[in-house]
Structure formats: structure tokens, C-alpha cells
Design a protein around this motif. Sequence first.
Motif, PDB file in Angstrom:
ATOM      1  N   ALA A  28     117.294 -69.841 -64.193  1.00 36.80           N
ATOM      2  CA  ALA A  28     117.675 -68.974 -63.042  1.00 36.80           C
ATOM      3  C   ALA A  28     118.140 -67.822 -63.410  1.00 36.80           C
ATOM      4  CB  ALA A  28     118.755 -69.753 -62.236  1.00 36.80           C
ATOM      5  N   LEU A  29     119.076 -67.744 -64.496  1.00 41.49           N
ATOM      6  CA  LEU A  29     119.516 -66.583 -65.016  1.00 41.49           C
ATOM      7  C   LEU A  29     118.418 -65.598 -65.490  1.00 41.49           C
ATOM      8  CD1 LEU A  29     122.236 -64.884 -65.862  1.00 41.49           C
ATOM      9  CD2 LEU A  29     122.016 -66.030 -68.138  1.00 41.49           C
ATOM     10  N   PHE A  30     117.563 -65.989 -66.163  1.00 43.15           N
ATOM     11  CA  PHE A  30     116.451 -65.188 -66.837  1.00 43.15           C
ATOM     12  C   PHE A  30     115.880 -64.550 -65.612  1.00 43.15           C
ATOM     13  CE2 PHE A  30     111.945 -64.722 -68.013  1.00 43.15           C
ATOM     14  CZ  PHE A  30     112.254 -63.595 -69.066  1.00 43.15           C
ATOM     15  N   LEU A  31     115.425 -65.417 -64.610  1.00 44.78           N
ATOM     16  CA  LEU A  31     114.497 -64.751 -63.652  1.00 44.78           C
ATOM     17  C   LEU A  31     115.323 -63.840 -62.720  1.00 44.78           C
ATOM     18  CD1 LEU A  31     112.013 -64.985 -61.929  1.00 44.78           C
ATOM     19  CD2 LEU A  31     112.989 -67.175 -60.755  1.00 44.78           C
ATOM     20  N   MET A  32     116.638 -63.981 -62.419  1.00 47.22           N
ATOM     21  CA  MET A  32     117.418 -63.221 -61.818  1.00 47.22           C
ATOM     22  C   MET A  32     117.597 -61.751 -62.530  1.00 47.22           C
ATOM     23  SD  MET A  32     121.563 -63.716 -60.817  1.00 47.22           S
ATOM     24  CE  MET A  32     121.910 -64.031 -62.504  1.00 47.22           C
ATOM     25  N   TRP A  33     117.635 -61.826 -63.756  1.00 47.41           N
ATOM     26  CA  TRP A  33     117.844 -60.433 -64.434  1.00 47.41           C
ATOM     27  C   TRP A  33     116.528 -59.931 -64.664  1.00 47.41           C
ATOM     28  CZ3 TRP A  33     121.487 -57.182 -65.361  1.00 47.41           C
ATOM     29  CH2 TRP A  33     122.755 -57.711 -65.335  1.00 47.41           C
ATOM     30  N   VAL A  34     115.292 -60.645 -64.630  1.00 46.68           N
ATOM     31  CA  VAL A  34     114.053 -59.713 -64.612  1.00 46.68           C
ATOM     32  C   VAL A  34     113.905 -59.207 -63.397  1.00 46.68           C
ATOM     33  CG1 VAL A  34     111.522 -60.467 -64.627  1.00 46.68           C
ATOM     34  CG2 VAL A  34     112.893 -61.515 -66.488  1.00 46.68           C
ATOM     35  N   LEU A  35     114.195 -59.988 -62.501  1.00 46.53           N
ATOM     36  CA  LEU A  35     114.112 -59.335 -60.888  1.00 46.53           C
ATOM     37  C   LEU A  35     115.046 -58.023 -60.687  1.00 46.53           C
ATOM     38  CD1 LEU A  35     113.708 -62.439 -58.845  1.00 46.53           C
ATOM     39  CD2 LEU A  35     111.961 -60.868 -59.463  1.00 46.53           C
ATOM     40  N   MET A  36     116.391 -58.125 -61.277  1.00 44.71           N
ATOM     41  CA  MET A  36     117.226 -57.123 -60.996  1.00 44.71           C
ATOM     42  C   MET A  36     116.953 -55.670 -62.010  1.00 44.71           C
ATOM     43  SD  MET A  36     121.128 -58.519 -60.757  1.00 44.71           S
ATOM     44  CE  MET A  36     121.036 -59.474 -62.086  1.00 44.71           C
ATOM     45  N   VAL A  37     116.116 -56.175 -63.219  1.00 44.22           N
ATOM     46  CA  VAL A  37     115.641 -54.922 -64.052  1.00 44.22           C
ATOM     47  C   VAL A  37     114.515 -54.141 -63.283  1.00 44.22           C
ATOM     48  CG1 VAL A  37     114.677 -54.463 -66.162  1.00 44.22           C
ATOM     49  CG2 VAL A  37     116.597 -55.878 -65.910  1.00 44.22           C
ATOM     50  N   GLU A  38     113.704 -55.170 -62.777  1.00 40.79           N
ATOM     51  CA  GLU A  38     112.437 -54.690 -62.029  1.00 40.79           C
ATOM     52  C   GLU A  38     113.044 -53.768 -60.819  1.00 40.79           C
ATOM     53  OE1 GLU A  38     109.806 -54.291 -58.648  1.00 40.79           O
ATOM     54  OE2 GLU A  38     111.516 -55.403 -58.718  1.00 40.79           O
ATOM     55  N   ARG A  39     114.072 -54.147 -60.178  1.00 39.72           N
ATOM     56  CA  ARG A  39     114.342 -53.404 -58.769  1.00 39.72           C
ATOM     57  C   ARG A  39     115.166 -52.173 -59.395  1.00 39.72           C
ATOM     58  NH1 ARG A  39     112.606 -53.394 -54.324  1.00 39.72           N
ATOM     59  NH2 ARG A  39     111.014 -53.391 -55.984  1.00 39.72           N
ATOM     60  N   TYR A  40     115.918 -52.085 -60.381  1.00 35.82           N
ATOM     61  CA  TYR A  40     116.581 -50.749 -60.991  1.00 35.82           C
ATOM     62  C   TYR A  40     115.489 -49.925 -61.351  1.00 35.82           C
ATOM     63  CZ  TYR A  40     119.272 -47.784 -63.482  1.00 35.82           C
ATOM     64  OH  TYR A  40     120.046 -46.592 -64.223  1.00 35.82           O
ATOM     65  N   TRP A  41     114.350 -50.358 -62.089  1.00 38.27           N
ATOM     66  CA  TRP A  41     113.186 -49.633 -62.381  1.00 38.27           C
ATOM     67  C   TRP A  41     112.561 -49.053 -61.235  1.00 38.27           C
ATOM     68  CZ3 TRP A  41     108.069 -50.558 -61.711  1.00 38.27           C
ATOM     69  CH2 TRP A  41     107.249 -49.630 -62.283  1.00 38.27           C
ATOM     70  N   TYR A  42     112.353 -49.726 -60.220  1.00 44.55           N
ATOM     71  CA  TYR A  42     111.801 -49.383 -59.070  1.00 44.55           C
ATOM     72  C   TYR A  42     112.452 -48.142 -58.325  1.00 44.55           C
ATOM     73  CZ  TYR A  42     109.664 -49.036 -54.298  1.00 44.55           C
ATOM     74  OH  TYR A  42     109.151 -48.426 -53.183  1.00 44.55           O
ATOM     75  N   TYR A  43     113.888 -48.422 -58.268  1.00 44.19           N
ATOM     76  CA  TYR A  43     114.794 -47.422 -57.601  1.00 44.19           C
ATOM     77  C   TYR A  43     114.756 -45.999 -58.445  1.00 44.19           C
ATOM     78  CZ  TYR A  43     116.585 -51.258 -54.702  1.00 44.19           C
ATOM     79  OH  TYR A  43     116.747 -52.434 -54.217  1.00 44.19           O
ATOM     80  N   THR A  44     114.731 -46.218 -59.862  1.00 42.40           N
ATOM     81  CA  THR A  44     114.956 -44.949 -60.578  1.00 42.40           C
ATOM     82  C   THR A  44     113.517 -44.225 -60.884  1.00 42.40           C
ATOM     83  OG1 THR A  44     114.880 -46.510 -62.623  1.00 42.40           O
ATOM     84  CG2 THR A  44     117.147 -45.621 -61.439  1.00 42.40           C
ATOM     85  N   SER A  45     112.409 -45.026 -60.903  1.00 39.19           N
ATOM     86  CA  SER A  45     111.334 -44.572 -61.426  1.00 39.19           C
ATOM     87  C   SER A  45     110.156 -44.371 -60.522  1.00 39.19           C
ATOM     88  CB  SER A  45     110.737 -45.228 -62.632  1.00 39.19           C
ATOM     89  OG  SER A  45     111.515 -45.425 -63.489  1.00 39.19           O
TER      90      SER A  45
END
Length: 174
Positions: A28-45
Motif C-alpha cells: 500500500a505504501l509503495f503504490l501510494m508513493w508511486v501515485l503521489m510521485v506521478e501526480r507531482y510529475w503531472y503538476y510540474t511537467s
Amino acid sequence: MLYLIGLWESVRDFIATGGDVLYFVALALFLMWVLMVERYWYYTSVFPSVKKQIIADWDSRNDTTSWYAHRIRDTWISQASDSLNARLLVIRTLVAMCPLIGLLGTVTGMIGVFESMATQGTGNPRVMAAGISMATIPTMAGMVAALSGLFFSSRLEAKAKIAKETLIDSLPHH
């Protein structure tokens, strides 16, 4: 390389101490962080170029004052908002699930304590201590996982809200 092997052995020992439920917390932690990194990448890039395209499309329109033009504007804002908020509900759900998964580990650990008490009696404190340790470690791991996700997911939600507001401000409402 030896450092990684030592790190893996420490993780394996921790999981052995806390029980197999820790694999689910880790997942759950791994999936949560993968999704959060993806969202951060989407917002910034990605989103800045999406925003530029929406603004360029709005500015290139001849009609920006009619009812029809305002519905197009609202549709573009709504689509952008949907893309900004994508996967945030899944992230919030994973944050909420982590302590619950840890609690499941606590319940299974306490069942182990009661089983050992039933078979060996209450005279062996080491057996009981090991079971209680197995019961408390998943709860701690689930709470730590949730706390790590709670702060960053709230930051992502704030970023999404700010991005939507700046898009709305960038599209004049004549």
C-alpha cells in the motif's frame, strides 16, 4: 552492494518480527508513493503545457462572450480539473487504509499471543512478548505509512486547487 544486502536483511528481519501483514502495508505504501510521485510529475511537467494549450485555444476564439463560449470555457476548466484531481481519491484511500492494514496485523498478532497462551500457558513471558511485539509492529508501520502519505497528499490536493484557480484566472470571463 554489501550495504544493500545488509539493508534487505534488516527489512526481512523487521517483517519477520512484525508478521506477513507488513508486506501488505509495504505494498500500500509503495503504490501510494508511486501515485503521489506521478501526480507531482503531472503538476510540474505536464499540466503547464495543458494550461498553455487551453489558454491559447481560448485566446484564438473569436467568440468569448456568448453563452456557448462560456459553456466551452467551463467544459475545458472541468476537464482540466478532472485531470488535476485524477488518482487523488485513490491516494487518500491508500492513506486511510494503511492504519487499517496495520490493525489487521495487530489482530493477527494478538491471536498468535492467545494461541501461545492456550498451548503453553501464561508462564512463558518470552513467548507472549514475541507475540505482542508481532502485534504492535504492524500498527506502528501502518501509522507511519499513513502519516508519510497524509502530509504529501494534502500538499498535492493544494497544488491541484491552486492550478485550477490559476487556470480559471487565466481565462477571462467576459
